[in-house]
Design a protein around this motif. Sequence first.
Motif, PDB file in Angstrom:
ATOM      1  N   MET A   1      13.166  21.103  43.026  1.00  0.00           N
ATOM      2  CA  MET A   1      13.077  21.426  41.618  1.00  0.00           C
ATOM      3  C   MET A   1      11.686  21.020  41.124  1.00  0.00           C
ATOM      4  SD  MET A   1      15.539  20.239  38.508  1.00  0.00           S
ATOM      5  CE  MET A   1      16.866  21.315  38.991  1.00  0.00           C
ATOM      6  N   LEU A   2      11.103  21.854  40.303  1.00  0.00           N
ATOM      7  CA  LEU A   2       9.761  21.631  39.790  1.00  0.00           C
ATOM      8  C   LEU A   2       9.750  21.844  38.285  1.00  0.00           C
ATOM      9  CD1 LEU A   2       6.672  21.286  40.340  1.00  0.00           C
ATOM     10  CD2 LEU A   2       6.594  23.763  40.545  1.00  0.00           C
ATOM     11  N   ALA A   3       9.111  20.930  37.585  1.00  0.00           N
ATOM     12  CA  ALA A   3       8.925  21.073  36.137  1.00  0.00           C
ATOM     13  C   ALA A   3       7.430  21.169  35.862  1.00  0.00           C
ATOM     14  CB  ALA A   3       9.520  19.888  35.393  1.00  0.00           C
ATOM     15  N   GLU A   4       7.080  22.022  34.952  1.00  0.00           N
ATOM     16  CA  GLU A   4       5.670  22.200  34.614  1.00  0.00           C
ATOM     17  C   GLU A   4       5.505  22.121  33.112  1.00  0.00           C
ATOM     18  OE1 GLU A   4       2.478  25.779  34.776  1.00  0.00           O
ATOM     19  OE2 GLU A   4       3.640  25.431  36.592  1.00  0.00           O
ATOM     20  N   VAL A   5       4.427  21.482  32.695  1.00  0.00           N
ATOM     21  CA  VAL A   5       4.141  21.380  31.268  1.00  0.00           C
ATOM     22  C   VAL A   5       2.650  21.641  31.055  1.00  0.00           C
ATOM     23  CG1 VAL A   5       3.741  18.886  31.329  1.00  0.00           C
ATOM     24  CG2 VAL A   5       4.442  19.969  29.197  1.00  0.00           C
ATOM     25  N   ASN A   6       2.344  22.356  30.017  1.00  0.00           N
ATOM     26  CA  ASN A   6       0.958  22.589  29.635  1.00  0.00           C
ATOM     27  C   ASN A   6       0.658  21.741  28.409  1.00  0.00           C
ATOM     28  OD1 ASN A   6       0.423  24.559  31.616  1.00  0.00           O
ATOM     29  ND2 ASN A   6       1.502  26.067  30.381  1.00  0.00           N
ATOM     30  N   VAL A   7      -0.403  20.972  28.499  1.00  0.00           N
ATOM     31  CA  VAL A   7      -0.768  20.070  27.411  1.00  0.00           C
ATOM     32  C   VAL A   7      -2.140  20.467  26.879  1.00  0.00           C
ATOM     33  CG1 VAL A   7      -1.260  17.680  26.802  1.00  0.00           C
ATOM     34  CG2 VAL A   7       0.559  18.193  28.436  1.00  0.00           C
ATOM     35  N   GLU A   8      -2.221  20.627  25.594  1.00  0.00           N
ATOM     36  CA  GLU A   8      -3.505  20.899  24.954  1.00  0.00           C
ATOM     37  C   GLU A   8      -3.908  19.658  24.175  1.00  0.00           C
ATOM     38  OE1 GLU A   8      -5.582  23.970  21.824  1.00  0.00           O
ATOM     39  OE2 GLU A   8      -3.736  24.556  22.810  1.00  0.00           O
ATOM     40  N   LEU A   9      -5.025  19.070  24.553  1.00  0.00           N
ATOM     41  CA  LEU A   9      -5.503  17.855  23.908  1.00  0.00           C
ATOM     42  C   LEU A   9      -6.630  18.187  22.937  1.00  0.00           C
ATOM     43  CD1 LEU A   9      -5.746  15.597  27.068  1.00  0.00           C
ATOM     44  CD2 LEU A   9      -3.890  15.677  25.404  1.00  0.00           C
ATOM     45  N   GLU A  10      -6.710  17.408  21.881  1.00  0.00           N
ATOM     46  CA  GLU A  10      -7.814  17.593  20.949  1.00  0.00           C
ATOM     47  C   GLU A  10      -8.231  16.230  20.405  1.00  0.00           C
ATOM     48  OE1 GLU A  10      -9.266  20.866  18.193  1.00  0.00           O
ATOM     49  OE2 GLU A  10      -7.453  20.074  17.273  1.00  0.00           O
ATOM     50  N   LEU A  11      -9.528  15.958  20.514  1.00  0.00           N
ATOM     51  CA  LEU A  11     -10.100  14.741  19.964  1.00  0.00           C
ATOM     52  C   LEU A  11     -10.964  15.117  18.767  1.00  0.00           C
ATOM     53  CD1 LEU A  11     -11.281  13.052  23.277  1.00  0.00           C
ATOM     54  CD2 LEU A  11      -9.128  12.691  22.067  1.00  0.00           C
ATOM     55  N   ALA A  12     -10.956  14.271  17.767  1.00  0.00           N
ATOM     56  CA  ALA A  12     -11.798  14.485  16.586  1.00  0.00           C
ATOM     57  C   ALA A  12     -12.884  13.414  16.563  1.00  0.00           C
ATOM     58  CB  ALA A  12     -10.959  14.414  15.321  1.00  0.00           C
ATOM     59  N   PHE A  13     -14.085  13.808  16.182  1.00  0.00           N
ATOM     60  CA  PHE A  13     -15.216  12.890  16.121  1.00  0.00           C
ATOM     61  C   PHE A  13     -16.230  13.471  15.147  1.00  0.00           C
ATOM     62  CE2 PHE A  13     -15.483  15.844  19.593  1.00  0.00           C
ATOM     63  CZ  PHE A  13     -16.743  16.400  19.471  1.00  0.00           C
TER      64      PHE A  13
END
Length: 57
Positions: A1-13
């Motif tokens: 069994m395989l689980a996949e997740v897509n994560v979009e990161l955002e940093l503010a500066f």
Amino acid sequence: MLAEVNVELELAFDCPHCDKPQRTSEHGLNYDITVGAHDLTCTQCGQDFELNINAPY
């Protein structure tokens, strides 16, 4: 069994030249944020600067 997740990161500066807010997504870094130095150009004033992520002081 395989689980996949897509994560979009955002940093503010803020731009070190004009103090206008910036986001990593404006510079193409929302999917591949790596530790180290990134050469960027401010989207407001157009000046170049270096963004250091997790850089030692």
